[in-house]
Scaffold this active site. Sequence first.
Site, PDB file in Angstrom:
ATOM      1  N   LYS A   1       0.900  -1.145   0.000  1.00 56.85           N
ATOM      2  CA  LYS A   1       0.000   0.000   0.000  1.00 56.85           C
ATOM      3  C   LYS A   1       0.938   1.194   0.000  1.00 56.85           C
ATOM      4  O   LYS A   1       1.584   1.503   0.998  1.00 56.85           O
ATOM      5  CB  LYS A   1      -0.908  -0.039   1.234  1.00 56.85           C
ATOM      6  CG  LYS A   1      -2.031   0.985   1.228  1.00 56.85           C
ATOM      7  CD  LYS A   1      -1.459   2.301   1.673  1.00 56.85           C
ATOM      8  CE  LYS A   1      -2.380   3.286   2.251  1.00 56.85           C
ATOM      9  NZ  LYS A   1      -1.626   4.529   2.585  1.00 56.85           N
TER      10      LYS A   1
ATOM     11  N   GLY B   1      -2.998   4.324  13.199  1.00 55.17           N
ATOM     12  CA  GLY B   1      -2.967   3.604  11.924  1.00 55.17           C
ATOM     13  C   GLY B   1      -2.758   2.112  12.115  1.00 55.17           C
ATOM     14  O   GLY B   1      -3.477   1.294  11.543  1.00 55.17           O
ATOM     15  N   GLY B   2      -1.796   1.774  12.930  1.00 56.86           N
ATOM     16  CA  GLY B   2      -1.498   0.365  13.182  1.00 56.86           C
ATOM     17  C   GLY B   2      -2.666  -0.353  13.843  1.00 56.86           C
ATOM     18  O   GLY B   2      -3.018  -1.473  13.451  1.00 56.86           O
TER      19      GLY B   2
ATOM     20  N   CYS C   1      11.698   7.198  14.348  1.00 60.44           N
ATOM     21  CA  CYS C   1      10.949   6.483  15.395  1.00 60.44           C
ATOM     22  C   CYS C   1      11.842   6.236  16.603  1.00 60.44           C
ATOM     23  O   CYS C   1      11.352   5.941  17.685  1.00 60.44           O
ATOM     24  CB  CYS C   1      10.393   5.180  14.856  1.00 60.44           C
ATOM     25  SG  CYS C   1      11.620   4.165  14.034  1.00 60.44           S
TER      26      CYS C   1
ATOM     27  N   GLU D   1       4.843  -1.455  13.647  1.00 61.32           N
ATOM     28  CA  GLU D   1       5.840  -0.703  14.400  1.00 61.32           C
ATOM     29  C   GLU D   1       5.266   0.704  14.472  1.00 61.32           C
ATOM     30  O   GLU D   1       5.067   1.348  13.443  1.00 61.32           O
ATOM     31  CB  GLU D   1       7.168  -0.737  13.645  1.00 61.32           C
ATOM     32  CG  GLU D   1       8.345  -0.319  14.495  1.00 61.32           C
ATOM     33  CD  GLU D   1       9.103   0.818  13.877  1.00 61.32           C
ATOM     34  OE1 GLU D   1       9.896   0.598  12.971  1.00 61.32           O
ATOM     35  OE2 GLU D   1       8.871   1.967  14.325  1.00 61.32           O
TER      36      GLU D   1
ATOM     37  N   GLU E   1       3.853  10.868  21.657  1.00 64.12           N
ATOM     38  CA  GLU E   1       5.026  11.135  20.820  1.00 64.12           C
ATOM     39  C   GLU E   1       4.841  12.443  20.053  1.00 64.12           C
ATOM     40  O   GLU E   1       3.793  12.675  19.445  1.00 64.12           O
ATOM     41  CB  GLU E   1       5.221   9.979  19.824  1.00 64.12           C
ATOM     42  CG  GLU E   1       6.471  10.129  18.954  1.00 64.12           C
ATOM     43  CD  GLU E   1       6.675   8.963  17.989  1.00 64.12           C
ATOM     44  OE1 GLU E   1       5.845   8.040  17.971  1.00 64.12           O
ATOM     45  OE2 GLU E   1       7.669   8.996  17.253  1.00 64.12           O
TER      46      GLU E   1
ATOM     47  N   GLY F   1       4.208   3.036  11.182  1.00 58.94           N
ATOM     48  CA  GLY F   1       3.504   4.313  11.200  1.00 58.94           C
ATOM     49  C   GLY F   1       2.965   4.633  12.581  1.00 58.94           C
ATOM     50  O   GLY F   1       3.580   4.270  13.593  1.00 58.94           O
ATOM     51  N   SER F   2       1.812   5.277  12.608  1.00 60.19           N
ATOM     52  CA  SER F   2       1.271   5.761  13.879  1.00 60.19           C
ATOM     53  C   SER F   2       0.528   4.658  14.636  1.00 60.19           C
ATOM     54  O   SER F   2       0.146   3.638  14.070  1.00 60.19           O
ATOM     55  CB  SER F   2       0.287   6.894  13.601  1.00 60.19           C
ATOM     56  OG  SER F   2      -0.854   6.377  12.932  1.00 60.19           O
TER      57      SER F   2
END
Lengths: 501, 501
Positions: B178, B239-240, B296, B259, B387, B235-236
């Site tokens: 994606k 999102g995850g 990250c 992650e 974060e 990603g965030s």
Amino acid sequence: MQISGANIIGYTESSSGSQTFQTFNPAENRSNETSFFEAVESEVQQALALAEKAFPIYAQKPVADRIAFLKRIVSLLLENQNMLIQHYVLESGLAFSRGETELKRTCVQIETFLKVIEAESWPIQSEETAPNGIYFQKRFAPLGPVVVFGASNFPFAYSTIGGDAASALVAGCPVIVKSHSMHAGTGYLVSKLIIQAALETGMPDGVFSNLQIKDHQLTAMLVKHPCIKAVAFTGSISGGMALVAYAQTRKDPIPIFCEMGSLNPVFLFPSAIHTKSQSIAKAFSDSITQDSGQFCTKPGLLFLIENEEANQFIEELFKEINSKPALLMLGPTIYHNFMQGSEAEEKQFANKSREISDNKSQENYGLPLIDVISLDDFKKSAIWQEEVFGPYALIIRCKTISDFQDVAKMLSGQLTATIWAEPSELEMQETLLFEIQRKVGRIIFNGVSTGVQVIDSMHHGGSFPATTDSRFTAVGKDAIYRFLKSISFQGFPKTHFDKKT
Amino acid sequence: MQISGANIIGYTESSSGSQTFQTFNPAENRSNETSFFEAVESEVQQALALAEKAFPIYAQKPVADRIAFLKRIVSLLLENQNMLIQHYVLESGLAFSRGETELKRTCVQIETFLKVIEAESWPIQSEETAPNGIYFQKRFAPLGPVVVFGASNFPFAYSTIGGDAASALVAGCPVIVKSHSMHAGTGYLVSKLIIQAALETGMPDGVFSNLQIKDHQLTAMLVKHPCIKAVAFTGSISGGMALVAYAQTRKDPIPIFCEMGSLNPVFLFPSAIHTKSQSIAKAFSDSITQDSGQFCTKPGLLFLIENEEANQFIEELFKEINSKPALLMLGPTIYHNFMQGSEAEEKQFANKSREISDNKSQENYGLPLIDVISLDDFKKSAIWQEEVFGPYALIIRCKTISDFQDVAKMLSGQLTATIWAEPSELEMQETLLFEIQRKVGRIIFNGVSTGVQVIDSMHHGGSFPATTDSRFTAVGKDAIYRFLKSISFQGFPKTHFDKKT
């Protein structure tokens, strides 16, 4: 040793609840005497709190201490084996000799796991100096407290101190066992020995607990608790998936290892029938009736190609099966499920190897049965792909070898699949082999799937719904890696790791 | 190479949809020219069908062919590096030199994975003759098609052919990427090179696809599709976790490797401040501003013990930070999130190292900022544990070393934690070290967490919410094991395995 029937919460026995239950002696078709106390919420919470408190202490014990603890468990199991197996027989109907084999296997399994942490390099995964000159060491570390749900059919090897509990303890994780209610007495006795070993070897209170739980809400509480970092389960698909659903409501995802049974399809090539019809018939019927067919690796489906020799093979198989007596099963529920599964109405068009009437001879004794249907019929109803736990198998008449490939594509995940053929035929069956590999954790060539060897090269797993994670095994030393994570240490002085913990 | 803006579905370009989008050049604060076509449902289905069809072909290719495919990808990346990096700069605002480093790292990463399957023994895990005389071989096998979601901040190393996609391809799994919409052009170009390599080395159509998706329902379709056997995401947290939620509605559980970022706490001991205040201040401020703090592994929290020397250290840190200019960020959304995160109203009681007014100098340029608060204030609001992606860090004044232990217990999962201290102090910090180990995937001693080395001993992971599975790494050769399962072959003739696939 007296069985008090209490829950074992770390070093303390507890029977706060008012609900009790008894185990059942299937051979005598009556309940055993001892009453077991179902755990109440406060007891579950207490076991969880103790496990969380025990974790840092247990995980930081020198590895040698952890080894001593597990070795003491092994020696206590062996010292008390007569007493343990007597209870095992009373609660399972399994033979004393099977109990001996299973207990020995349980001990071998613990020793196999211990070899991992006894290795000189443990817990180092790798070490190196990076291109920038910095020293790195990658090490294994335990995940945290683990909940274990044992199986009915292996009161020793897949229960209280079975592969799941033992591998978690060896990994450095405290364990809470949800005791299997069918062998609660055996579970209690094994738990008391674990506690004795923990006390003798200075392990922290809470390194192990054994809870008698029937209430689903309390089961959910165990799986959902933040301190729990992994769950291992052996049992039915519905049971395993209930745990997965509980875990899905957690804030943090944790691994849920469920081993949920399997049909263990067998693909029988014409060449194999041609050359060894009789020995395969014997091996297969022995395999499906071994310990009353109550194995997750029992071959439940046999695909063959219709022809005259196949018909003779089926006759030989009927003869073998008909020579077997009715077989004592683990208990009334399993017996009734077996009767229901093997006699389901939809199965009326099957040609059973025996008259059903024979099968009602005695409570808890299941008569070995074989159904024979066509591939077309097999495809018509999903009922044929439901596991019948017990001495039952289904023969499916196919037309061509390419039917085998179609079937392999159609089947759901399995612990094992078996191929009987000539080695030369194997070379031409790449498609079949590949489709099987997508589904299973173990492929047997010219042999039987029952009798799982406790060796490093064993993979006891398989694609869903055989298990919830095909990457991991429940048998053999690699089972320990289910409960370990990795940590990189960057720039630490090498001497920091001298003390081996 | 022209960028058509189409989706890449196996060997075919496709732009069936009517929705288009453009990428953004943050340095010039304007959109790039090319229009990219969002994939429509039929295109997603087409990519899935092709991946499923490609899987048996790709997985059964001789390992040498798979190696040739991946090596050709590496050589094409290097041959086209100028063109690739030019687009990379246009879509990310990252420096050309950073692009060079990242592309090189991406290639090294692929080569690291290749070493796993280039090993003589691959894919054998172990082999042995069991006590019953039967030969066993345990082998790795690919899981099946994998969906990869790349990260905004690494258009090469964690995106189209980043660690996730490359390790899945090396494992033998077809990949559907994606595409990250912020660097769709770079993604397109890299994808075209992957397709070229696939064609040149005879890989099946569908071994790789690159889809431009903004519609969440289409994302869900990818994650939920039965043929998909694993998902990797960088990603965030939101999102995850959306992907985890999609996967929970599947019939079969599959591994979802997310992650999702980290605060990467630093514990700064008084002794370290005493001996090397200035060099730590420099290392820390360089680390939080490197590539505009968009890592990250950027250290976002620094815990120290209040005293005179600590105050001087903070002053030095301010001086270092204030010497840094405003830094170009990846794009407007990330810039605005940074402004919002670093200037949140709740943060009014912090002592920022710079006047906020300075920070509004130029669109997409974030001014490095440091907040200083007390441990009591830190504990008062969860906002301090959110974060802030960009050149921002928070200093927390503690009173005693035991505050460090309390903080470590309180923190959620992290990719890394760092300790600055004397080696002799480390020996007395067992509790702190253990609590950190429960949370993180990597512990740095007297160094910085940014600059992840691509080496075998790297573990790039950590407990939730840093990742969804602390047992696995996204960097280093072990990342490949996320996409492999094990299969035991029992009783097969050894010669069966002679042909290495």
